[in-house]
Design a protein around this motif. Structure first.
Motif, PDB file in Angstrom:
ATOM      1  N   ASP A 180     105.233 -24.933 -20.306  1.00 16.18           N
ATOM      2  CA  ASP A 180     105.905 -25.337 -19.070  1.00 16.18           C
ATOM      3  C   ASP A 180     104.884 -25.629 -17.977  1.00 16.18           C
ATOM      4  O   ASP A 180     105.004 -26.607 -17.235  1.00 16.18           O
ATOM      5  CB  ASP A 180     106.846 -24.226 -18.574  1.00 16.18           C
ATOM      6  N   VAL A 195     101.834 -26.601 -18.283  1.00 16.75           N
ATOM      7  CA  VAL A 195     101.156 -27.880 -18.565  1.00 16.75           C
ATOM      8  C   VAL A 195     102.042 -29.054 -18.158  1.00 16.75           C
ATOM      9  O   VAL A 195     101.582 -30.010 -17.545  1.00 16.75           O
ATOM     10  CB  VAL A 195     100.765 -27.957 -20.059  1.00 16.75           C
ATOM     11  N   ALA A 196     103.331 -28.959 -18.494  1.00 12.27           N
ATOM     12  CA  ALA A 196     104.254 -30.059 -18.173  1.00 12.27           C
ATOM     13  C   ALA A 196     104.486 -30.180 -16.674  1.00 12.27           C
ATOM     14  O   ALA A 196     104.669 -31.282 -16.153  1.00 12.27           O
ATOM     15  CB  ALA A 196     105.584 -29.853 -18.900  1.00 12.27           C
ATOM     16  N   LEU A 197     104.478 -29.086 -15.961  1.00 11.08           N
ATOM     17  CA  LEU A 197     104.827 -29.087 -14.530  1.00 11.08           C
ATOM     18  C   LEU A 197     103.616 -29.130 -13.613  1.00 11.08           C
ATOM     19  O   LEU A 197     103.765 -29.128 -12.392  1.00 11.08           O
ATOM     20  CB  LEU A 197     105.646 -27.832 -14.197  1.00 11.08           C
ATOM     21  N   THR A 233     101.374 -31.211 -12.493  1.00  8.80           N
ATOM     22  CA  THR A 233     101.222 -32.211 -11.429  1.00  8.80           C
ATOM     23  C   THR A 233     102.103 -31.861 -10.235  1.00  8.80           C
ATOM     24  O   THR A 233     101.647 -31.859  -9.093  1.00  8.80           O
ATOM     25  CB  THR A 233     101.541 -33.617 -11.965  1.00  8.80           C
ATOM     26  N   ASP A 234     103.353 -31.519 -10.495  1.00 10.52           N
ATOM     27  CA  ASP A 234     104.266 -31.127  -9.419  1.00 10.52           C
ATOM     28  C   ASP A 234     103.794 -29.840  -8.745  1.00 10.52           C
ATOM     29  O   ASP A 234     103.853 -29.700  -7.524  1.00 10.52           O
ATOM     30  CB  ASP A 234     105.680 -30.911  -9.956  1.00 10.52           C
TER      31      ASP A 234
END
Lengths: 84, 92, 223
Positions: B15, B17-19, B21-22
């Motif tokens: 999670d 890694v996926a988030l 940037t945000d």
């Protein structure tokens, strides 16, 4: 490049048909692009002309009768000048 | 922005890694941010990943972008000069 | 971080003052913004048209339109925002005329994760979706010579940036190289915040993976 390659609103109206048909020489075409990018009014004119041709069906703009083009041009000029 | 249909009890490495940037932009919602913060507290691998991402972003800021050729640049300055020196047309 | 855009003292001056100098015909002011903004503008133009020469013409045309249009600019936005808006207009028109194959309106969705999923434990187990032992990021050991490593890294990143898919390359360049804000980039490119985020995320994840490969030869398939 020289700033002589610039068009006024009045010249643009003359060139608009060829511009939409893609038959302007590249240098003039770019001059029109530049004018449209900063002029508040001419993009509307070009859009309306484009829309007119679309409504007339599969005609190319060179098929549109010149007197109809004249009517549109006059109407546009009056509308624009009336808004000033 | 949350992950999954219901509010998760925790967010884990995948999670993060996926988030990321945000998360770095500060545009995750408060719950998500808090969950990611607590995950990072306990996960040295993810802390390493975040540090690496930040290092990369910092370094990429120095990458030179292609420029206009000097000739083009010069002719633009000349066009500016010509425009300001010649008498200006009044109405378009 | 505005490596390209901020060049004190000129661009740290208030917009109103910059505008007034330009309207007065201050060539130094004009040359300065051309130098400062053209690289980013070239990158942006290149993502709309099909060749580098076309992109250069788009940027030239933008500056010519700026020269003429400055008098009429009402100053309701930043000068930079206005210039990028003109660029967007001209680039789009030019791109449409060149029938460029991938318009900005078609942006790939989240079909795949940006980082190889096999680096995480499979769902279901106690460590589901945590890093695997092999997949976890290993620290990047700096070389003893910090100067050598910095230029090496930057060269590597420049190459990797050039190899990103066009739209990712443009967003990463505008955000992380040129330092524009998320809002500015969305406005300039005519994309949504969600699109911008996807492209930035994918681009950055790939670039980090390139650096990782350099340091460790780590297999980062899918990155």
């Amino acid at each position: 490049m020289s700033l002589r390659a610039s068009v006024s609103c009045q010249e643009l109206v003359e060139l608009a048909s060829d511009y939409l048909d893609g038959t302007l020489p590249p240098r003039l075409s770019r001059a029109v692009d530049r004018h449209l990018a900063t002029c508040a009014d001419c993009p509307t004119y070009v859009d309306q002309l484009r829309e007119t041709v679309r409504l007339l069906g599969a005609l190319r703009i060179s098929d549109v009768p010149t007197d109809l083009l004249d009517v549109l041009e006059r109407a546009w000029t009056e509308a624009r000048d009336g808004n000033r | 922005m949350t992950v999954g249909e219901r509010s998760p009890v925790e967010l884990v490495c995948q999670d993060l890694v996926a988030l990321l940037t945000d998360y770095l932009e500060g545009s995750c919602d408060a719950t998500t941010t808090q969950l990611l913060d607590s995950h990072l507290d306990g996960c040295p691998d993810c802390r390493e990943y975040v540090a690496q991402m930040k290092a990369m972003i910092e370094q990429v800021g120095y990458v030179p972008l292609e420029t206009l050729s000097p000739g083009t640049q010069q002719s633009l300055v000349e066009a500016f000069r010509d425009f300001h020196q010649s008498p200006r047309p009044t109405a378009p | 971080m505005d490596h390209d855009l901020v060049d004190p003292p000129l661009l740290s001056m208030p917009d109103a003052e910059l505008l007034s100098r330009l309207r007065d015909g201050d060539e130094g002011a004009f040359e300065h913004i051309v130098t400062a903004w053209s690289p980013m503008m070239l990158r942006m133009a290149r993502s709309f048209v099909s060749t580098q020469p076309s992109a250069e013409e788009v940027v030239q045309d933008t500056w010519l339109a700026v020269i003429r249009g400055l008098d009429a600019f009402e100053g309701r936005s930043l000068l930079r925002t206005w210039v990028l808006g003109i660029l967007h207009n001209i680039a789009r028109t030019r791109g449409a005329r060149e029938a460029r194959s991938v318009p900005w309106s078609s942006i790939a969705g989240d079909e795949e994760s940006a980082l190889d999923p096999s680096r995480f434990e499979a769902p279901g187990g106690p460590w589901a979706r945590h890093w695997t032992d092999d997949g976890a990021p290993r620290p990047w050991q700096p070389s003893p010579d910090a100067l050598v490593i910095a230029s090496e890294i930057r060269r590597l990143l420049a190459t990797a940036l050039a190899r990103l898919p066009e739209q990712q390359r443009t967003v990463v360049s505008m955000r992380d190289v040129s330092g524009l804000s998320s809002d500015e980039v969305c406005d300039a490119l005519g994309i949504t915040a969600a699109n911008q985020r996807v492209l930035l995320h994918r681009g950055r994840t790939k670039l980090r993976a390139e650096l990782e490969h350099y340091y460790h030869g780590h297999d980062s398939r899918g990155g």
